[in-house]
Design a protein around this motif. Structure first.
Motif, PDB file in Angstrom:
ATOM      1  N   GLY A 111      -9.339 -13.346 108.932  1.00  0.00           N
ATOM      2  CA  GLY A 111      -9.581 -11.748 109.461  1.00  0.00           C
ATOM      3  C   GLY A 111      -9.350 -11.681 110.988  1.00  0.00           C
ATOM      4  O   GLY A 111      -9.011 -13.073 111.633  1.00  0.00           O
ATOM      5  N   PHE A 112      -9.479 -10.855 111.540  1.00  0.00           N
ATOM      6  CA  PHE A 112      -9.457 -10.453 113.056  1.00  0.00           C
ATOM      7  C   PHE A 112     -11.000 -10.657 113.765  1.00  0.00           C
ATOM      8  O   PHE A 112     -11.749  -9.802 113.356  1.00  0.00           O
ATOM      9  N   SER A 113     -10.841 -11.395 114.947  1.00  0.00           N
ATOM     10  CA  SER A 113     -12.061 -11.457 115.705  1.00  0.00           C
ATOM     11  C   SER A 113     -13.492 -11.396 115.221  1.00  0.00           C
ATOM     12  O   SER A 113     -13.732 -12.532 114.668  1.00  0.00           O
ATOM     13  N   ASP A 114     -14.165 -10.285 115.251  1.00  0.00           N
ATOM     14  CA  ASP A 114     -15.384 -10.289 114.941  1.00  0.00           C
ATOM     15  C   ASP A 114     -15.838 -10.132 113.166  1.00  0.00           C
ATOM     16  O   ASP A 114     -16.761  -9.849 112.639  1.00  0.00           O
ATOM     17  N   ASN A 142     -14.211 -19.840 125.287  1.00  0.00           N
ATOM     18  CA  ASN A 142     -15.102 -18.763 125.226  1.00  0.00           C
ATOM     19  C   ASN A 142     -14.932 -17.893 124.192  1.00  0.00           C
ATOM     20  O   ASN A 142     -16.114 -17.582 123.361  1.00  0.00           O
ATOM     21  N   LEU A 143     -13.627 -17.113 123.907  1.00  0.00           N
ATOM     22  CA  LEU A 143     -13.569 -16.389 122.684  1.00  0.00           C
ATOM     23  C   LEU A 143     -13.966 -16.869 121.449  1.00  0.00           C
ATOM     24  O   LEU A 143     -14.507 -16.199 120.508  1.00  0.00           O
ATOM     25  N   ALA A 144     -13.497 -18.119 121.178  1.00  0.00           N
ATOM     26  CA  ALA A 144     -13.851 -18.924 120.144  1.00  0.00           C
ATOM     27  C   ALA A 144     -15.342 -19.180 119.550  1.00  0.00           C
ATOM     28  O   ALA A 144     -15.804 -18.759 118.636  1.00  0.00           O
ATOM     29  N   LYS A 145     -15.987 -19.252 120.664  1.00  0.00           N
ATOM     30  CA  LYS A 145     -17.536 -19.398 120.386  1.00  0.00           C
ATOM     31  C   LYS A 145     -18.017 -18.284 120.278  1.00  0.00           C
ATOM     32  O   LYS A 145     -18.940 -17.685 119.548  1.00  0.00           O
ATOM     33  N   ALA A 146     -17.574 -16.910 120.704  1.00  0.00           N
ATOM     34  CA  ALA A 146     -18.026 -15.586 120.810  1.00  0.00           C
ATOM     35  C   ALA A 146     -17.928 -15.248 119.449  1.00  0.00           C
ATOM     36  O   ALA A 146     -18.719 -14.491 118.883  1.00  0.00           O
ATOM     37  N   TYR A 147     -16.738 -15.250 118.897  1.00  0.00           N
ATOM     38  CA  TYR A 147     -16.292 -15.078 117.604  1.00  0.00           C
ATOM     39  C   TYR A 147     -16.746 -15.868 116.270  1.00  0.00           C
ATOM     40  O   TYR A 147     -16.953 -15.538 115.206  1.00  0.00           O
ATOM     41  N   PRO A 400     -24.638  -8.614 121.919  1.00  0.00           N
ATOM     42  CA  PRO A 400     -24.419  -9.639 120.845  1.00  0.00           C
ATOM     43  C   PRO A 400     -23.559  -8.852 119.984  1.00  0.00           C
ATOM     44  O   PRO A 400     -23.596  -7.803 119.281  1.00  0.00           O
ATOM     45  N   ILE A 401     -22.489  -9.919 119.171  1.00  0.00           N
ATOM     46  CA  ILE A 401     -21.726  -9.399 118.214  1.00  0.00           C
ATOM     47  C   ILE A 401     -22.531  -9.437 116.894  1.00  0.00           C
ATOM     48  O   ILE A 401     -23.314 -10.424 116.551  1.00  0.00           O
ATOM     49  N   SER A 402     -22.238  -8.313 116.147  1.00  0.00           N
ATOM     50  CA  SER A 402     -23.206  -8.171 114.786  1.00  0.00           C
ATOM     51  C   SER A 402     -22.290  -7.324 113.887  1.00  0.00           C
ATOM     52  O   SER A 402     -21.108  -7.174 114.128  1.00  0.00           O
TER      53      SER A 402
END
Length: 447
Positions: A111-114, A142-147, A400-402
């Motif tokens: 899928g995409f991102s989050d 960074n983006l890989a760890k965030a998502y 935080p991403i959720s």
């Protein structure tokens, strides 16, 4: 077992000539990718395993060609049949939701991102594979760890494959004709440029429709360049702020300079408008540049085109994120080890490097070591995409991403907020207040 795709293999697998050249299989050039000696996780593949994967359709043909070739190579080495279906960008969220709700369907969805954060309760953990790949290939960006990681934890729920950025792309000759060598970094300067482009009959155009990449990308950039954000660090909804109101007022001024029709644009609309020379400025991934460059009829447009990071505005750096391919494995899969082994295989150097090179810069790497891939040493107009996944901006920034942040994005809350003001359907204050209420509804459901 062979660890490379030979030219004969590639031809047998049906790779296009373009993809074949991009993989470097003909040249057999020495790889510059450094890999540490790290023991792989033990993933005994289940007897009789077969896999089905769903992923977004390619914008660069070689993406699909090499991806399919790598999947066929995995089948050849393991005996696990892998069926890969490519679906439209606007369809992937809907099909993922159906899979999650029904508890049936593909074993793996990219899928995409989050996206993994929306379906976190339906997914298997991928920490063992992520830790191994991170240690072997210089660490995750960074983006890989965030998502990839569950919020405020070291538990991986997604494996990012790469991200595509949407920097500015413009016609150098047209900008020069209206008095600019490049796009200004400040909002007032950008507005001035767009007014002059409109007057010259070569206006700007940015997506204000429900476009997964371009629409969300424009809305995010507009907010972040005004120092606005969806959330604060603690996860409180902060979209209805003076910074957001300022961003909305700016779009209200900017929109009249756009080519007509941008509120209905999808992810291919600006490509078409730029290619047909209707517009002189937009934001897009590298696919637009290469489609122009590789067609003799439009090669001159590519030569006259330049990429530039999105203007900083009030932000300390260009607030440009990247739409990220993010793989997840569903709990309903009967073959979780096979699924994890497949994802690991696809991200290993022998498969990933040819795929990365074949994409010509459209997807940039999630693992630091792949920054040394050959693709970033060729066309200087592509180098700008190399560090896309180093960005500290992400969907749901600054919080935080959720599940809720993912739902807000999937429902195009911020895009529709900007579109409503641009078209005069709402005042900035009313649009921000409505977006705030929509966001809070999602966050209440999450609790």
């Amino acid at each position: 077992m062979r660890n490379d795709i030979t030219r004969r293999d590639a031809l047998a697998l049906g790779l296009s000539a373009t993809a074949l050249a991009a993989t470097g299989v003909a040249a057999h050039a020495q790889s510059a990718i450094k890999a540490a000696d790290v023991p792989a996780p033990k993933l005994p593949i289940e007897k009789g395993a077969t896999l089905r994967m769903l992923r977004p359709v390619r914008f660069v043909q070689a993406d699909e060609d090499v991806f399919r070739a790598n999947a066929a190579k995995f089948t050849k080495e393991t005996g696990v049949e892998v069926k890969v279906d490519f679906v439209g960008w606007e369809d992937i969220n809907q099909q993922t939701a159906v899979t999650s709700n029904s508890g049936a369907g593909p074993d793996i969805i990219i899928g995409f991102s989050d996206a993994p954060h929306i379906y976190v309760d339906k997914l298997i953990e991928l920490t063992d594979v992520a830790d191994y790949l991170g240690k072997k290939y210089g660490g995750w960006q960074n983006l890989a760890k965030a998502y990839g990681k569950k919020a405020k934890s070291d538990t991986w729920i997604g494996l990012p494959f790469g991200a595509t950025a949407g920097p500015l792309i413009y016609r150098k000759s047209i900008l020069k004709s209206v008095g600019f060598d490049k796009a200004p970094e400040d909002h007032a300067g950008l507005l001035d440029l767009c007014k002059k482009l409109q007057k010259a009959g070569k206006p700007a155009g940015f997506a204000l429709g429900n476009a997964v990449g371009d629409g969300n990308g424009f809305a995010d950039w507009m907010m972040w360049s005004h120092n606005a954000s969806l959330l604060d660090e603690e996860g409180n909804v902060t979209i209805n702020s003076k910074e957001t109101i300022a961003a909305l007022n700016f779009v209200k001024e900017l929109y009249p300079t756009f080519i007509a029709g941008t509120p209905s644009w999808n992810d291919v609309s600006n490509n078409r408008a730029y290619s047909s020379q209707e517009i002189g400025l937009t934001a897009n991934g590298v696919s637009l540049y290469f489609s122009l460059k590789n067609d003799p009829a439009t090669a001159a447009i590519a030569e006259d085109s330049e990429h530039q990071l999105l203007p900083k505005g009030l932000a300390p750096i260009s607030p440009m994120s990247g739409l990220t391919l993010n793989a997840m494995v569903f709990k309903h899969s009967q073959y979780p080890n096979a699924a994890k082994a497949f994802l690991q295989f696809m991200l290993e150097k022998d498969q990933y490097e040819p795929w990365l090179n074949a994409n010509s810069g459209y997807w940039s790497q999630p693992l630091a070591a792949y920054a040394d891939a050959a693709v970033w040493k060729g066309d200087p107009k592509v180098a700008i995409f190399r560090d896309t996944m180093n960005s500290k901006y992400y969907a749901g920034y600054k919080g935080p991403i959720s599940t809720a942040t993912g739902a807000v994005r999937a429902d195009y809350v911020t895009v529709q907020m900007f579109a409503s003001v641009a078209t005069g359907a709402a005042t900035p204050e009313a649009a921000a207040a409505e977006a705030e209420q929509r966001c809070k509804r999602y966050f209440r459901r999450q609790r």
